[in-house]
Design an enzyme around this catalytic site. Sequence first.
Site, PDB file in Angstrom:
ATOM      1  CG  PHE A 242       3.010  -7.014   0.505  1.00 49.16           C
ATOM      2  CD1 PHE A 242       2.146  -8.086   0.417  1.00 49.16           C
ATOM      3  CD2 PHE A 242       2.647  -5.821  -0.122  1.00 49.16           C
ATOM      4  CE1 PHE A 242       0.952  -7.975  -0.279  1.00 49.16           C
ATOM      5  CE2 PHE A 242       1.458  -5.699  -0.811  1.00 49.16           C
ATOM      6  CZ  PHE A 242       0.608  -6.774  -0.902  1.00 49.16           C
TER       7      PHE A 242
ATOM      8  CD  GLN B 260       2.903   3.387  -3.848  1.00 46.36           C
ATOM      9  OE1 GLN B 260       1.892   2.825  -3.459  1.00 46.36           O
ATOM     10  NE2 GLN B 260       4.043   3.335  -3.174  1.00 46.36           N
TER      11      GLN B 260
ATOM     12  CG  HIS C 155       0.822  -0.862  -7.477  1.00 45.58           C
ATOM     13  ND1 HIS C 155       1.216  -1.971  -8.193  1.00 45.58           N
ATOM     14  CD2 HIS C 155       0.589  -1.282  -6.216  1.00 45.58           C
ATOM     15  CE1 HIS C 155       1.216  -3.021  -7.368  1.00 45.58           C
ATOM     16  NE2 HIS C 155       0.840  -2.635  -6.180  1.00 45.58           N
TER      17      HIS C 155
ATOM     18  CG  LEU D 243      -3.325  -2.873  -7.493  1.00 45.67           C
ATOM     19  CD1 LEU D 243      -2.312  -1.852  -7.950  1.00 45.67           C
ATOM     20  CD2 LEU D 243      -3.667  -2.664  -6.042  1.00 45.67           C
TER      21      LEU D 243
ATOM     22  CD  GLU E 272       4.399  -4.396  -3.113  1.00 41.26           C
ATOM     23  OE1 GLU E 272       4.029  -3.328  -3.617  1.00 41.26           O
ATOM     24  OE2 GLU E 272       4.969  -4.480  -2.030  1.00 41.26           O
TER      25      GLU E 272
ATOM     26  NE  ARG F 198       2.854  -1.162  -3.554  1.00 39.69           N
ATOM     27  CZ  ARG F 198       1.661  -1.109  -2.974  1.00 39.69           C
ATOM     28  NH1 ARG F 198       1.041   0.054  -2.850  1.00 39.69           N
ATOM     29  NH2 ARG F 198       1.084  -2.202  -2.541  1.00 39.69           N
TER      30      ARG F 198
ATOM     31  CG  HIS G 297      -1.872   2.241  -6.111  1.00 40.94           C
ATOM     32  ND1 HIS G 297      -3.086   1.619  -6.265  1.00 40.94           N
ATOM     33  CD2 HIS G 297      -1.325   1.742  -4.973  1.00 40.94           C
ATOM     34  CE1 HIS G 297      -3.271   0.774  -5.251  1.00 40.94           C
ATOM     35  NE2 HIS G 297      -2.229   0.839  -4.451  1.00 40.94           N
TER      36      HIS G 297
ATOM     37  NE  ARG H  54      -0.032   3.345   0.289  1.00 45.39           N
ATOM     38  CZ  ARG H  54      -0.284   2.119  -0.172  1.00 45.39           C
ATOM     39  NH1 ARG H  54       0.149   1.053   0.488  1.00 45.39           N
ATOM     40  NH2 ARG H  54      -0.938   1.944  -1.300  1.00 45.39           N
TER      41      ARG H  54
END
Lengths: 595, 240
Positions: A119, A239, A241, A251, A254, A285, A366, A408
């Site tokens: 990730f 954030q 994304h 979404l 990732e 991100r 996000h 994050r």
Amino acid sequence: MAELKTHTFDAVIVGAGGAGLMAALYASKSANVAVISKLYPTRSHTGAAQGGVGAALGNAEEDKWEWHAYDTVKGSDYLADQDAVDVMCKDAIDTIIELEHMGLPFDRFPSGKISQRRFGGHTNNETGKPVQRACHAADRTGHMILQTLYQQCIKHDVNFFDEYHVVDLIRVDDTVRGIVAIEIATGDYHIFHAKAVLFATGGWGRCWEVTSNAHSLTGDGTAVCLRRGVPLEDMEFFQFHPTGIFRLGILITEGVRGEGGVLINNEGERFMERYAPSIKDLASRDVVSRAIYLEIQAGRGINGKNYVHLDVRPETVNYYLEQAGESRRIDREYIESKLPDIADFTRTYLGVDPVSEPMPIQPTAHYAMGGIPTDADGRVRANEADGIVQGLYAAGEAACVSVHGANRLGTNSLLDLVVFGKRSGMHMAAYCQKAELLPLPENPAAEVMAEFERIRNGSGGIKPTDLRSRMQKSMTKNVGVFRTAELIQEAVNDLKELREQYDRNIQIDDKGNQFNTDLLEAWELGCLLELAEVTAVSALARTESRGGHAREDFPKRDDVNWLKHTFCYRETDGQYRLAYRPVTLGRYEPKERVY
Amino acid sequence: MQVQLRIRRFNPETDNKPRWGEYTVNDVNPTDSVLDVLHRVKWEQDGTLTLRRSCAHGVCGSDAMRINGANMLACKTLVSRIAKPGSDQAKIQVEPILGLRVIKDLVVDMDPFFDHYRSVLPYFVNDNVPADGREFLQSPEDRARFDDTTKCILCAACTTSCPSFWANEKYVGPAAIVQAHRFIFDSRDQAAEERLKVVGDSFGVWRCRTNFNCTNACPREIEVTRAIAEVKVVLARGEI
């Protein structure tokens, strides 16, 4: 006429997503607990989380919780509090095992152990290469966590008040006395008198136009705390994304890139090689979202439009695996088994089969890194010093511990929910053992009831939808991936005007009591407007670029002046006041962030 | 394109019985979902229209409804799927799911549905955790055995499309059996016997007449009828 009823519990948990349910499991071991949610618990947005939950189990290769902690701190652009990060990454291992013991159906390696994948931003600190740390159940890890925790709550007879909408916090000085809720089905008001209250109400992505967030993510608990004098921490860090479905914002995990998917521009170039030479498409991100934005600005969006391609076709993935000297290869079956929901989303909403075509994607609003400030036991801070509001707790996305700082890492939100949900629940249970039930003040529901009557009877002719859509457009244009003083000021001005319209001229159609979602949505809009304003005011003041807050007019991180958390207060006259709290550093000295 | 909507309406505070509301929505994008169109009605034309919704992409299970006679999630049903190919008009009829009491408009009382869910012990049972403090081991094959039924989002589209449930609301229904299946076939779980007692009684799996409405209705593409059949086989054979 709506009735007013009173209940008494030791503790009240507001919100029934991952954090609320985990807290409920622990708090209800010794305390009499009510879990109150405006949705049926299984509708909570934890269920939409896809790719995985991070823990250094080391099931695939060597890994250490200290590496996870470093990656988290680096990902946060050094704004996370390092003591809290250590707690999260260390607790992660036992907590994930505990979820498995609750029956959570993780995917498995041939060894029978929990399957882990790569990730963004998660690395082996010695080689700098991506590490397999994301524990997952296909691409529906959040769904499995939500279902498993709800199942365990049923097993342990947790008290639920489903479809009760919490609209106020009863606070007297630095203590809490309970909350006020509306029973959605009847419109009746309920006072829950309690020693302790936990807010786990999730985020507020609905401030923006294109978002991965559910319609219900309107930041209610965070706004209620703000109105009752609690400052909000680091609200400028939201954030985006990198991979939302073009126009829809849904979404795309990732995990797609974790499995080998790559981002491609109009020239067919894997452009992340230029922005993050070492880990490329698996950079943090914020880094990837800015890269996509810059590619589009430079005219390299697909067909000149505002999107790029996310390509996980086996031939593409295998080409780059071969280039990287890796022996692994993937095929159609692999994608269908590891990313079934993603394939379903793009087939349903775009008519695109990810096995044979690339997916059109753009950054999507996000996740809130900021929120209600807490310590590592979920206790809510009363101010930027070390004051605590006795009996008040927050956990999950609604809270800011802060473990995510300015950005994050993927897989750390599910982890945050379960680790800090558990810690808050345990602390709350202990608190209830020794704390007294303090008396309710007189007419504790009067103020919020008056506000609801104002909205119900408003006749100014302005529809909530008009204000909502203007707010979302302004936030998207002005407080998005890149910001400038001029843009943010425009948002501040817009939001001030929208709030005046909201206070004076809002008008709804449904004047009834029962299941009046017209009324509740209008009230939710009030929450969003305030949180948008706090976000903009906090962003305007921060004259540096850090993590998710990228200022074109201040492109560098400024540790001399800005290595500190923003605390934004709402004063009684409706104005906002900013204060700051130093970051808790630790093993990792701030340095330049390169991926 | 233009959408002509016919929506089953009921306001408990003003109506004695349900009625039809008719609405025209213009400038609809064919890739908009039925939920988008319902929102256009609620936000632009009539704020009293009441429905449940949350995630808007088919994972939370809030907005199961009867769309042109079949149970679907409004957020996962695109207008283009309903319109005739090439047409710039679509006619959409929306009603609450059947078999549960209507509270208001498209909102039904879900409590009986969740009561059935709770009746099958929908939770993992095994307190003998491994002595080394690590996870229970499970082979990928054993994990795959119940993968399909882990996908359930409790939207009730299956149960409220089932004629046996319409005929007798005491029937535990396909969704609850799906949940039972998810645990019965989990190699780590130890409460299969108790669950089989619940789904094996007279209001359990034997009420299923295998007409596949549930499988057709499932927005998660779970093979519900197959899962029910697998539970029947276990009951008949007396072993998993």
